[in-house]
Design an enzyme around this catalytic site. Structure first.
Site, short mmCIF file in Angstrom:
data_model
loop_
_atom_site.label_atom_id
_atom_site.label_comp_id
_atom_site.label_asym_id
_atom_site.label_seq_id
_atom_site.Cartn_x
_atom_site.Cartn_y
_atom_site.Cartn_z
N ARG A 160 0.83 -1.22 0.00
CA ARG A 160 0.00 0.00 0.00
C ARG A 160 0.86 1.27 0.00
O ARG A 160 0.55 2.26 0.67
CB ARG A 160 -0.95 0.03 1.21
CG ARG A 160 -1.90 -1.11 1.29
CD ARG A 160 -2.84 -1.23 0.08
NE ARG A 160 -3.49 -2.52 0.13
CZ ARG A 160 -3.01 -3.62 -0.46
NH1 ARG A 160 -1.93 -3.57 -1.22
NH2 ARG A 160 -3.63 -4.76 -0.35
N SER A 209 -10.10 0.09 3.65
CA SER A 209 -9.39 -0.15 4.91
C SER A 209 -8.93 1.16 5.52
O SER A 209 -8.36 2.01 4.84
CB SER A 209 -8.16 -1.02 4.66
OG SER A 209 -8.58 -2.28 4.19
N GLU A 280 -4.06 3.73 6.34
CA GLU A 280 -3.95 3.48 4.89
C GLU A 280 -4.67 4.59 4.13
O GLU A 280 -4.20 5.05 3.09
CB GLU A 280 -4.60 2.12 4.56
CG GLU A 280 -4.55 1.77 3.08
CD GLU A 280 -4.99 0.34 2.80
OE1 GLU A 280 -4.71 -0.56 3.62
OE2 GLU A 280 -5.62 0.12 1.75
C1 LIG Z 1 -15.52 -0.72 -0.40
C2 LIG Z 1 -14.04 -0.50 -0.61
C3 LIG Z 1 -13.19 -1.59 -0.72
C4 LIG Z 1 -11.83 -1.40 -0.92
N1 LIG Z 1 -11.02 -2.50 -1.02
C5 LIG Z 1 -9.70 -2.33 -1.27
C6 LIG Z 1 -8.84 -3.47 -1.42
O1 LIG Z 1 -9.25 -4.62 -1.35
N2 LIG Z 1 -7.53 -3.24 -1.66
C7 LIG Z 1 -7.02 -1.99 -1.76
O2 LIG Z 1 -5.81 -1.84 -2.00
N3 LIG Z 1 -7.80 -0.89 -1.61
C8 LIG Z 1 -9.12 -1.04 -1.37
N4 LIG Z 1 -9.92 0.06 -1.21
C9 LIG Z 1 -9.32 1.41 -1.21
C10 LIG Z 1 -9.25 2.09 -2.57
O3 LIG Z 1 -10.25 1.59 -3.45
C11 LIG Z 1 -7.87 1.93 -3.21
O4 LIG Z 1 -6.85 2.46 -2.41
C12 LIG Z 1 -7.82 2.61 -4.57
O5 LIG Z 1 -6.66 2.25 -5.25
C13 LIG Z 1 -7.89 4.15 -4.47
O6 LIG Z 1 -8.05 4.64 -5.77
P1 LIG Z 1 -8.73 6.02 -6.10
O7 LIG Z 1 -8.51 6.24 -7.53
O8 LIG Z 1 -10.12 6.06 -5.61
O9 LIG Z 1 -7.82 7.01 -5.27
P2 LIG Z 1 -8.29 8.17 -4.26
O10 LIG Z 1 -8.97 7.52 -3.11
O11 LIG Z 1 -9.00 9.21 -4.99
O12 LIG Z 1 -6.88 8.70 -3.79
C14 LIG Z 1 -6.02 7.88 -2.99
C15 LIG Z 1 -4.60 8.44 -3.10
O13 LIG Z 1 -4.15 8.27 -4.44
C16 LIG Z 1 -3.77 9.53 -4.98
N5 LIG Z 1 -4.14 9.52 -6.40
C17 LIG Z 1 -5.36 9.31 -6.94
N6 LIG Z 1 -5.30 9.37 -8.29
C18 LIG Z 1 -4.00 9.61 -8.59
C19 LIG Z 1 -3.29 9.79 -9.80
N7 LIG Z 1 -3.88 9.71 -11.01
N8 LIG Z 1 -1.95 10.05 -9.73
C20 LIG Z 1 -1.33 10.14 -8.54
N9 LIG Z 1 -1.95 9.97 -7.36
C21 LIG Z 1 -3.27 9.71 -7.39
C22 LIG Z 1 -4.52 10.58 -4.18
O14 LIG Z 1 -3.85 11.82 -4.22
C23 LIG Z 1 -4.51 9.93 -2.80
O15 LIG Z 1 -3.27 10.17 -2.17
C24 LIG Z 1 -11.29 -0.10 -1.01
C25 LIG Z 1 -12.16 1.01 -0.92
C26 LIG Z 1 -13.52 0.82 -0.72
C27 LIG Z 1 -14.43 2.01 -0.64
#
Ligand SMILES: Cc1cc2nc3c(=O)[nH]c(=O)nc-3n(C[C@H](O)[C@H](O)[C@H](O)COP(=O)(O)OP(=O)(O)OC[C@H]3O[C@@H](n4cnc5c(N)ncnc54)[C@H](O)[C@@H]3O)c2cc1C
Length: 295
Positions: A160, A209, A280
């Site tokens: 992560r 998480s 996280e």
């Molecule tokens: C129901 C649920 C289940 C989940 N299960 C998991 C799981 O099993 N495993 C897991 O790893 N995660 C899980 N997550 C967490 C989440 O989905 C992941 O961390 C996901 O990768 C975040 O992606 P995002 O695009 O929504 O990023 P955001 O939540 O929008 O941002 C997260 C971080 O990434 C950065 N970011 C976003 N886009 C970019 C980009 N294009 N370039 C650079 N930085 C960027 C942001 O600045 C921030 O620091 C879960 C979330 C939910 C709601």
């Protein structure tokens, strides 16, 4: 490139909390993105990329930065041979759909991760034994000084974690997948989704998480459950009664409620297990947890 002022972030986070961004841009190409980042630099503002806000807590008071949400060709997906090319803002569900249609396997683990390709790089997202580092070929990173393609090693991906620095935006992602019959991909996805549904709250507003799993025989969820925190509520936020490493928006939650719950969870884990949990979820704006020494 249109820059909008005062855009409420609550509708861009899966928890549904967060005040306004000082400025908000939706670049649709690498040139647009460069322009937005140059604008932020000229204004003396930080640039903060967001994906689906699925691992994000944004400050209730708002975020004094340019928030960047990739769109257009930076959210599109295409397939070439066994290479899946996704814009940094492409939803994992869309990338997975395209992979399945092209009979490319290896990305099924992402069916449980509701984020984007770029957010997945930033977090090295993973589930069920798979993670971005395992399928990522390279990512195009754009920042105020320029851009370059980086390999997983250059991105410093671990549990992560990536070494991406503030202001660096993942604009394009290339995944190397392998040929697999669509029926097998579909069956794996169904199985993983059923496992997820049995173990975690899937019909609530959460940000995934809360804490990383510590170096301990207990996972963060089991530890917080043993601390009696299942169902614990502060304001409109509640520790999930189903899985203690999730916080739900039970009723009109604010990010501050979630932060207060996280602080309480860390305090209790420290007290009962001597473990300092590391969050996280990513914090956007003026949000922080008490330092470990004050727990
Ligand atoms: C129901 C649920 C289940 C989940 N299960 C998991 C799981 O099993 N495993 C897991 O790893 N995660 C899980 N997550 C967490 C989440 O989905 C992941 O961390 C996901 O990768 C975040 O992606 P995002 O695009 O929504 O990023 P955001 O939540 O929008 O941002 C997260 C971080 O990434 C950065 N970011 C976003 N886009 C970019 C980009 N294009 N370039 C650079 N930085 C960027 C942001 O600045 C921030 O620091 C879960 C979330 C939910 C709601």
């Amino acid at each position: 490139m249109k820059i909008e002022p005062d855009v409420a972030l609550a509708r861009f986070t899966t928890l549904g909390t967060g005040g306004p961004a000082r400025a908000f841009a939706r670049p649709e190409s690498v040139d647009d993105l460069r322009e937005a980042l140059a604008w932020a630099a000229a204004e003396g503002l930080d640039a903060e990329p967001i994906g689906l806000g699925s691992n994000l807590l944004a400050a209730d008071e708002g975020v004094d930065a340019l928030v960047v949400k990739l769109a257009g060709e930076l959210a599109a997906v295409e397939v070439e041979g066994t290479l899946l090319r996704a814009g940094g803002g492409a939803a994992n569900a869309v990338a997975l759909h395209r992979a399945r249609a092209a009979e490319l396997g290896g990305f099924e683990f992402a069916c449980a991760i509701p984020g984007t390709a770029g957010g997945g790089v930033r977090m090295n997202a993973g589930a069920y034994g798979g993670e971005w580092a395992g399928v990522l070929e390279r990512a195009l990173v754009v920042h105020a000084e320029g851009s370059e393609w980086r390999t997983p090693a250059e991105l410093g991906l671990s549990y992560r974690h990536s070494d991406l620095r503030p202001g660096e935006v993942v604009a394009q992602v290339e995944f190397r997948l392998e040929r697999r019959p669509g029926t097998e991909i579909k069956a794996t996805i169904a199985e993983l989704q059923a496992q997820r549904k049995a173990a975690q709250p899937t019909n609530k507003r959460t940000f995934g998480s809360v804490f990383k799993n510590p170096q301990h025989e207990l996972s963060a969820g089991r530890m917080l459950e043993a601390c009696g925190l299942r169902g614990h509520r502060i304001g409109g936020a509640q520790i999930s009664p189903r899985h203690a490493n999730f916080i739900e928006n039970a009723d009109g939650a604010r990010s501050d409620d979630a932060i207060a719950l996280m602080a309480e969870a860390r305090r209790r884990a420290r007290e009962q297990f001597g473990v300092v949990l590391e969050h996280e979820v990513q914090l956007l704006g003026d949000l922080e947890l008490p330092p470990a020494g004050e727990l």
